[in-house]
Design a protein around this motif. Structure first.
Motif, PDB file in Angstrom:
ATOM      1  N   CYS A 183       0.923  -1.215  -0.053  1.00  0.00           N
ATOM      2  CA  CYS A 183      -0.179   0.032   0.157  1.00  0.00           C
ATOM      3  C   CYS A 183       0.799   1.421   0.026  1.00  0.00           C
ATOM      4  O   CYS A 183       1.851   1.254   0.874  1.00  0.00           O
ATOM      5  CB  CYS A 183      -0.851  -0.204   1.245  1.00  0.00           C
ATOM      6  SG  CYS A 183      -2.258  -1.069   1.149  1.00  0.00           S
ATOM      7  N   LEU A 184       0.669   2.110  -0.762  1.00  0.00           N
ATOM      8  CA  LEU A 184       1.360   3.477  -1.052  1.00  0.00           C
ATOM      9  C   LEU A 184       0.433   4.555  -0.524  1.00  0.00           C
ATOM     10  O   LEU A 184      -0.684   4.917  -1.033  1.00  0.00           O
ATOM     11  CB  LEU A 184       1.682   3.796  -2.387  1.00  0.00           C
ATOM     12  CG  LEU A 184       2.452   5.192  -2.737  1.00  0.00           C
ATOM     13  CD1 LEU A 184       3.866   5.030  -2.061  1.00  0.00           C
ATOM     14  CD2 LEU A 184       2.519   5.437  -4.265  1.00  0.00           C
ATOM     15  N   PRO A 201       9.521   3.693 -10.768  1.00  0.00           N
ATOM     16  CA  PRO A 201       9.872   2.291 -11.055  1.00  0.00           C
ATOM     17  C   PRO A 201       9.214   1.287 -10.010  1.00  0.00           C
ATOM     18  O   PRO A 201       8.723   0.328 -10.309  1.00  0.00           O
ATOM     19  CB  PRO A 201      11.267   2.244 -10.703  1.00  0.00           C
ATOM     20  CG  PRO A 201      11.551   3.813 -11.003  1.00  0.00           C
ATOM     21  CD  PRO A 201      10.687   4.523 -10.584  1.00  0.00           C
ATOM     22  N   TYR A 202       9.126   1.673  -8.801  1.00  0.00           N
ATOM     23  CA  TYR A 202       8.552   0.771  -7.620  1.00  0.00           C
ATOM     24  C   TYR A 202       6.989   0.572  -7.958  1.00  0.00           C
ATOM     25  O   TYR A 202       6.446  -0.349  -7.895  1.00  0.00           O
ATOM     26  CB  TYR A 202       8.521   1.421  -6.370  1.00  0.00           C
ATOM     27  CG  TYR A 202       7.705   0.794  -5.292  1.00  0.00           C
ATOM     28  CD1 TYR A 202       7.912  -0.325  -4.735  1.00  0.00           C
ATOM     29  CD2 TYR A 202       6.654   1.580  -4.676  1.00  0.00           C
ATOM     30  CE1 TYR A 202       7.138  -0.862  -3.621  1.00  0.00           C
ATOM     31  CE2 TYR A 202       5.925   1.049  -3.832  1.00  0.00           C
ATOM     32  CZ  TYR A 202       6.200  -0.059  -3.339  1.00  0.00           C
ATOM     33  OH  TYR A 202       4.995  -0.596  -2.382  1.00  0.00           O
ATOM     34  N   ILE A 203       6.336   1.711  -8.307  1.00  0.00           N
ATOM     35  CA  ILE A 203       4.722   1.716  -8.403  1.00  0.00           C
ATOM     36  C   ILE A 203       4.528   0.888  -9.879  1.00  0.00           C
ATOM     37  O   ILE A 203       3.854   0.017  -9.884  1.00  0.00           O
ATOM     38  CB  ILE A 203       4.273   3.043  -8.705  1.00  0.00           C
ATOM     39  CG1 ILE A 203       4.447   3.910  -7.465  1.00  0.00           C
ATOM     40  CG2 ILE A 203       2.709   3.055  -8.841  1.00  0.00           C
ATOM     41  CD1 ILE A 203       3.871   5.416  -7.454  1.00  0.00           C
ATOM     42  N   ARG A 204       5.519   1.053 -10.740  1.00  0.00           N
ATOM     43  CA  ARG A 204       5.088   0.224 -11.963  1.00  0.00           C
ATOM     44  C   ARG A 204       5.287  -1.237 -11.636  1.00  0.00           C
ATOM     45  O   ARG A 204       4.612  -1.968 -12.419  1.00  0.00           O
ATOM     46  CB  ARG A 204       6.226   0.853 -13.186  1.00  0.00           C
ATOM     47  CG  ARG A 204       6.172   0.292 -14.445  1.00  0.00           C
ATOM     48  CD  ARG A 204       6.748   0.902 -15.531  1.00  0.00           C
ATOM     49  NE  ARG A 204       8.131   1.091 -15.135  1.00  0.00           N
ATOM     50  CZ  ARG A 204       8.667   2.469 -14.865  1.00  0.00           C
ATOM     51  NH1 ARG A 204       7.934   3.367 -14.703  1.00  0.00           N
ATOM     52  NH2 ARG A 204       9.896   2.522 -14.424  1.00  0.00           N
ATOM     53  N   TYR A 225      -1.549   9.132 -11.734  1.00  0.00           N
ATOM     54  CA  TYR A 225      -2.165   7.908 -10.885  1.00  0.00           C
ATOM     55  C   TYR A 225      -3.544   8.221 -10.663  1.00  0.00           C
ATOM     56  O   TYR A 225      -4.030   9.236 -10.491  1.00  0.00           O
ATOM     57  CB  TYR A 225      -1.550   7.457  -9.910  1.00  0.00           C
ATOM     58  CG  TYR A 225       0.163   7.202 -10.334  1.00  0.00           C
ATOM     59  CD1 TYR A 225       0.705   6.278 -10.889  1.00  0.00           C
ATOM     60  CD2 TYR A 225       1.138   7.899  -9.571  1.00  0.00           C
ATOM     61  CE1 TYR A 225       1.874   5.915 -11.225  1.00  0.00           C
ATOM     62  CE2 TYR A 225       2.488   7.716  -9.913  1.00  0.00           C
ATOM     63  CZ  TYR A 225       2.986   6.910 -10.526  1.00  0.00           C
ATOM     64  OH  TYR A 225       4.258   6.511 -11.011  1.00  0.00           O
ATOM     65  N   THR A 226      -4.166   7.207 -10.591  1.00  0.00           N
ATOM     66  CA  THR A 226      -5.566   7.333 -10.096  1.00  0.00           C
ATOM     67  C   THR A 226      -5.541   6.387  -8.879  1.00  0.00           C
ATOM     68  O   THR A 226      -5.426   5.490  -8.520  1.00  0.00           O
ATOM     69  CB  THR A 226      -6.799   6.660 -11.005  1.00  0.00           C
ATOM     70  OG1 THR A 226      -6.708   6.981 -12.334  1.00  0.00           O
ATOM     71  CG2 THR A 226      -8.091   6.534 -10.441  1.00  0.00           C
ATOM     72  N   TYR A 340      15.650   2.307  -5.447  1.00  0.00           N
ATOM     73  CA  TYR A 340      15.403   2.300  -6.654  1.00  0.00           C
ATOM     74  C   TYR A 340      15.696   3.681  -7.517  1.00  0.00           C
ATOM     75  O   TYR A 340      15.583   3.712  -8.800  1.00  0.00           O
ATOM     76  CB  TYR A 340      13.803   2.519  -6.803  1.00  0.00           C
ATOM     77  CG  TYR A 340      13.146   1.177  -6.734  1.00  0.00           C
ATOM     78  CD1 TYR A 340      12.860   0.773  -5.489  1.00  0.00           C
ATOM     79  CD2 TYR A 340      12.680   0.295  -7.532  1.00  0.00           C
ATOM     80  CE1 TYR A 340      12.246  -0.562  -5.319  1.00  0.00           C
ATOM     81  CE2 TYR A 340      12.046  -0.917  -7.913  1.00  0.00           C
ATOM     82  CZ  TYR A 340      12.220  -1.347  -6.394  1.00  0.00           C
ATOM     83  OH  TYR A 340      11.482  -2.584  -6.183  1.00  0.00           O
ATOM     84  N   ARG A 341      16.723   4.607  -7.005  1.00  0.00           N
ATOM     85  CA  ARG A 341      17.372   5.579  -7.629  1.00  0.00           C
ATOM     86  C   ARG A 341      18.103   4.975  -8.736  1.00  0.00           C
ATOM     87  O   ARG A 341      19.223   4.196  -8.673  1.00  0.00           O
ATOM     88  CB  ARG A 341      18.171   6.310  -6.875  1.00  0.00           C
ATOM     89  CG  ARG A 341      18.720   7.423  -7.524  1.00  0.00           C
ATOM     90  CD  ARG A 341      19.493   8.588  -6.439  1.00  0.00           C
ATOM     91  NE  ARG A 341      18.617   8.929  -5.270  1.00  0.00           N
ATOM     92  CZ  ARG A 341      18.965   8.889  -4.191  1.00  0.00           C
ATOM     93  NH1 ARG A 341      19.931   8.237  -3.779  1.00  0.00           N
ATOM     94  NH2 ARG A 341      18.084   9.086  -3.417  1.00  0.00           N
ATOM     95  N   GLN A 342      18.014   5.418 -10.055  1.00  0.00           N
ATOM     96  CA  GLN A 342      18.843   5.057 -11.251  1.00  0.00           C
ATOM     97  C   GLN A 342      20.384   5.673 -11.010  1.00  0.00           C
ATOM     98  O   GLN A 342      20.462   7.079 -11.010  1.00  0.00           O
ATOM     99  CB  GLN A 342      17.949   5.641 -12.454  1.00  0.00           C
ATOM    100  CG  GLN A 342      16.734   4.974 -12.600  1.00  0.00           C
ATOM    101  CD  GLN A 342      16.178   5.202 -14.020  1.00  0.00           C
ATOM    102  OE1 GLN A 342      16.616   6.356 -14.812  1.00  0.00           O
ATOM    103  NE2 GLN A 342      15.115   4.780 -14.304  1.00  0.00           N
ATOM    104  N   SER A 343      21.328   4.798 -11.032  1.00  0.00           N
ATOM    105  CA  SER A 343      22.478   5.228 -11.059  1.00  0.00           C
ATOM    106  C   SER A 343      23.230   5.629 -12.391  1.00  0.00           C
ATOM    107  O   SER A 343      24.395   6.105 -12.558  1.00  0.00           O
ATOM    108  CB  SER A 343      23.373   4.226 -10.286  1.00  0.00           C
ATOM    109  OG  SER A 343      23.208   3.017 -10.939  1.00  0.00           O
TER     110      SER A 343
END
Length: 392
Positions: A183-184, A201-204, A225-226, A340-343
């Motif tokens: 749950c977010l 990315p996490y939500i996806r 988002y909804t 999840y941060r893109q490096s």
């Protein structure tokens, strides 16, 4: 006190600020009506950081506060945010400012005085970094008193809502399925926009249940988002978002009164109530925990003692206990963002692609099969050039 240089908008002149007055005693309700260059007239003792951030984001020309922006009870963070953004803050104007200034009036601020037309209508304290810093230092000296009050509020809440905290008594039945899911929970609090952005990315990947707490539902919609669920007292979520199809839960007082319910019913949106003394963000966490969510990811919620005190409400004691209750499955958004941060930057990715193409070209050039293909390509090119010569 040295008067600060007033920030100018396009209608202002040196040493003064002009703008259209927008008034509301509740700052978060006013923010929805503000436009860049407006002058916000508020009634907000101990202005907190979240309210100040929202005023800065709108781009107001100045803030007129009927109350002291720092009362000295505790070191609230809002005034420093406004001063750092270069927004003039004129406070302690008195209750009469709401009678002398009307919605839509053109007002002018010069020094410590507010004018409507050519008539001075209010006098206050024009804050700057020095005055705010001194007020904050004085407030920190009395912080021990606030800590004692916070501890007392915590015990009062524990006695009042122990059945809800320990056994989930009073949690309503809902349609949204949360068992075993992430749950977010989104609150329109500190750094919520940045946190939502890094969580894409996490939500996806995990497709969590999206819960908006009041204005947090609008934050989800703004991010694309909804929401699956909206929970709160319904004083800062917009009508359009309430109609988005999300399940709506109205936060009610312990005696069952729900001031936000008539508004929801008036929109024709079905809703249920959740009576409790806790804050709306706490109810969202307790509800998700009781309904079997495997992980709670919090965006914009209050997590530190400074944030609890800055909110300036005794009810924030419930947040401390709620976090103790659900702490085993609660993750702050900033922790998830670090995972999840893109490096890899865009330039690094381009260099990697070019290197791969160069390596493939080299392999083709030195291999027997590659040489054969190069010969065929060279012959095709020669024939193509020859045909061009024949045409011209």
């Amino acid at each position: 006190m040295r008067l600060p240089t007033l920030r100018r908008n396009r209608n202002s002149e040196p040493g003064r600020v002009l703008g259209t007055a927008r008034l509301d005693r509740r700052t978060k309700r006013l923010v929805g009506r503000l436009r860049p260059g407006d002058v916000a007239v508020i009634d907000h003792v101990d202005l907190d950081r979240v309210a100040a951030d929202s005023l800065v984001a709108v781009g107001v020309a100045a803030v007129l506060n009927a109350k002291p922006s720092v009362s000295g009870r505790y070191p609230n963070l809002g005034p420093e945010v406004l001063i750092a953004a270069g927004i003039p803050l004129l406070d302690d104007l008195g209750e009469g400012v709401f009678e002398r200034i009307r919605e839509g009036d053109q007002v002018r601020i010069e020094g410590n005085t507010v004018f409507a037309g050519d008539e001075p209508v209010a006098h206050g304290n024009l804050q700057d970094a020095e005055s705010v810093g001194k007020a904050m230092a004085d407030a920190r000296e009395g912080l021990s008193v606030q800590l004692e009050a916070f501890a007392a509020n915590t015990m009062d809440y524990l006695r009042q809502e122990r059945d809800l905290l320990l056994d989930g008594v009073g949690v309503p039945d809902i349609e949204t399925q949360m068992q075993g899911r992430h749950c977010l929970i989104v609150v329109r609090g500190y750094d919520y926009k940045a946190d939502l952005d890094v969580l894409r990315p996490y939500i996806r990947e995990f497709k969590p249940v999206l819960i908006g707490v009041d204005g947090g539902a609008d934050a989800l919609v703004e991010a694309g988002y909804t929401p699956d669920m909206i929970i709160g007292d319904m004083d800062s979520v917009t009508d359009d978002v309430l109609r988005c199809g999300a399940e709506v839960i109205v936060h009610a007082y312990p005696d069952g009164r729900a001031p936000g319910l008539p508004r929801v019913n008036g929109l024709g949106v079905p809703a249920i109530t959740f009576p409790a003394a806790a804050t709306s963000e706490d109810l969202a966490m307790l509800l998700a925990d009781e309904k079997g969510a495997s992980l709670l990811v919090a965006v914009g919620t209050h997590a530190t003692l400074v944030e609890f005190l800055d909110k300036g409400r005794g009810g924030m004691a419930s947040t401390f206990l709620t976090r103790l209750k659900v702490g085993g499955k609660l993750v702050d958004a900033k922790g998830v963002s670090r995972l999840y941060r893109q490096s890899i930057s865009g330039s690094s990715l381009l260099l990697l692609v070019l290197s791969a193409i160069a390596a493939m070209a080299s392999a083709v050039a030195v291999s027997t099969v590659g040489k054969a293909y190069l010969g065929v390509v060279a012959e095709w090119w020669d024939n193509f050039v020859f045909q061009l010569y024949r045409l011209f």
